[in-house]
Scaffold this motif. Sequence first.
Motif, PDB file in Angstrom:
ATOM      1  N   GLU A  97      25.790 -27.795   3.686  1.00 19.83           N
ATOM      2  CA  GLU A  97      25.430 -26.647   2.923  1.00 19.83           C
ATOM      3  C   GLU A  97      24.074 -26.265   2.829  1.00 19.83           C
ATOM      4  N   GLN A  98      23.283 -27.397   2.397  1.00 19.24           N
ATOM      5  CA  GLN A  98      21.804 -27.115   2.239  1.00 19.24           C
ATOM      6  C   GLN A  98      21.232 -26.586   3.357  1.00 19.24           C
ATOM      7  N   PHE A  99      21.479 -27.515   4.550  1.00 18.30           N
ATOM      8  CA  PHE A  99      20.751 -26.913   5.902  1.00 18.30           C
ATOM      9  C   PHE A  99      21.537 -25.346   6.321  1.00 18.30           C
ATOM     10  N   LYS A 100      22.778 -25.331   6.209  1.00 18.86           N
ATOM     11  CA  LYS A 100      23.346 -23.810   6.339  1.00 18.86           C
ATOM     12  C   LYS A 100      22.447 -22.739   5.587  1.00 18.86           C
ATOM     13  N   ASN A 101      22.336 -23.085   4.145  1.00 21.13           N
ATOM     14  CA  ASN A 101      21.368 -22.183   3.409  1.00 21.13           C
ATOM     15  C   ASN A 101      20.171 -21.954   4.208  1.00 21.13           C
ATOM     16  N   TRP A 102      19.333 -23.052   4.374  1.00 27.12           N
ATOM     17  CA  TRP A 102      17.893 -22.787   5.118  1.00 27.12           C
ATOM     18  C   TRP A 102      17.966 -21.961   6.359  1.00 27.12           C
ATOM     19  N   ALA A 103      18.978 -22.380   7.185  1.00 29.65           N
ATOM     20  CA  ALA A 103      19.175 -21.431   8.509  1.00 29.65           C
ATOM     21  C   ALA A 103      19.475 -20.236   8.338  1.00 29.65           C
ATOM     22  N   PHE A 104      20.284 -19.651   7.395  1.00 33.78           N
ATOM     23  CA  PHE A 104      20.474 -18.340   6.919  1.00 33.78           C
ATOM     24  C   PHE A 104      19.351 -17.659   6.667  1.00 33.78           C
ATOM     25  N   GLY A 105      18.601 -18.378   6.085  1.00 36.70           N
ATOM     26  CA  GLY A 105      17.247 -17.812   5.726  1.00 36.70           C
ATOM     27  C   GLY A 105      16.283 -17.595   6.768  1.00 36.70           C
ATOM     28  N   TYR A 106      16.366 -17.933   7.693  1.00 42.16           N
ATOM     29  CA  TYR A 106      15.881 -17.687   9.229  1.00 42.16           C
ATOM     30  C   TYR A 106      16.809 -16.860  10.174  1.00 42.16           C
TER      31      TYR A 106
END
Length: 420
Positions: A97-106
């Motif tokens: 979930e943390q990486f998913k949030n990070w990727a969405f930011g990009y």
Amino acid sequence: MAKKSEATALAMLGSLENVRQLIPVFNQYGINLIDKDYVLIEEIIEGIQTERADIVLISDAALVGTEDGKREVIKAIREVDKEIFISLFINYEKPDEQFKNWAFGYGVYNLYYAIDGNYNFTEIMPEIKNRSMPVSNKSVKVVEKIVEKVGEVEKPIEKIIEKPIEKIVEKEVPIEVIKEVPIEVEKEVIKEVPVEVEKIVEKIVEKKIMVPTDAKLMGKITLGIFNLARGAGATTTAISLAENLQSLGYDTAVISMDDKIDLHYLDKKKNAAYIIPAPGEKRLKLLEAYKNDYKFILLDFGNLFDILPTGQLKTDRLTEKEYEIEEFFRCNYKIAVGFSDEWNAGKLNYFINNPAFDNLETFIFSIRGLTDRIAKQYNLNFCSSTDTALEILLMWLGIEQNRERLKGKDRKAAFSFLFN
């Protein structure tokens, strides 16, 4: 019958065979998937620009050896193209979930995780064709602080809630960006340092590369390879150097000294030897390598020194790396891999200002995006690619090779200020 191509796609999947299996599938959806598997981040960036690509497919299988490769390739792509559609295929990790949030930011919403080693392209292809996010990714979990009343007392608590992605994407700042460029660092490095740099550059003339006085091809040669910044590519550099040295007829071994297992995932066709010591066995494996017939022993130290953008060393983990640092200083030659951004270039001051590094003529600093400005500012041996680092090393050791294999563009950039 294949449809007329409506879009162009590039792939970085870790295998040309995988790409060719997907080409007819993409043709059915009117997408021209280029018949090439891009290997390096620099290559995929160049491909995006030259092919005028609309879609890029990235697999973590292609990023083995690049620390935190998923983040690094996304950031690199977004630096040159804010709109290109990115699909990320993840084989070795569970949903995060943390990486998913990070990727969405990009702006990367299409994250596909392998199920039993496979992907369901029947579901995936319509999303890629339409460049739309999966239904499952229409929202993202975020932590919000709310006030909850317990009896007569109001108590602030943190609660995980789901928000529609379109409402938060424009406002969210990727976590990693905040971590990598703290506000106080940004003010100090980006705004103040260039003024000082200009003053220094006025006093410096172009120089020739330093040559170690005792450089020779005798006995075993040890190379210590390390990152100046996370994800700079020390492991990739070590592999490339090893394979080139092996191809020149010198038995070569790479030993992982950073407790990572990236070398386990190498293509079996690699010719050099790759050694991943178990916990507590680094000294033993290194001794075994010395007893073997290897001419070159490359030690991959990863992020050996944790250096601030101001050139100061963070010392909180030095005791944990005491053995690795000891072996690093024993190496005949050292290759540092880094980036040319101002906040990364400032890290070079650590080596210049530290009396422990009194043999900087044995160092090669391979800096991606190297500029004349940086080369003139710091009295160090610079190059802009692994190929050029290899050529400098071979020149020191008196080994002849076919210099024409280097790309003319890289040669010009790397040697314009080194050999004048």
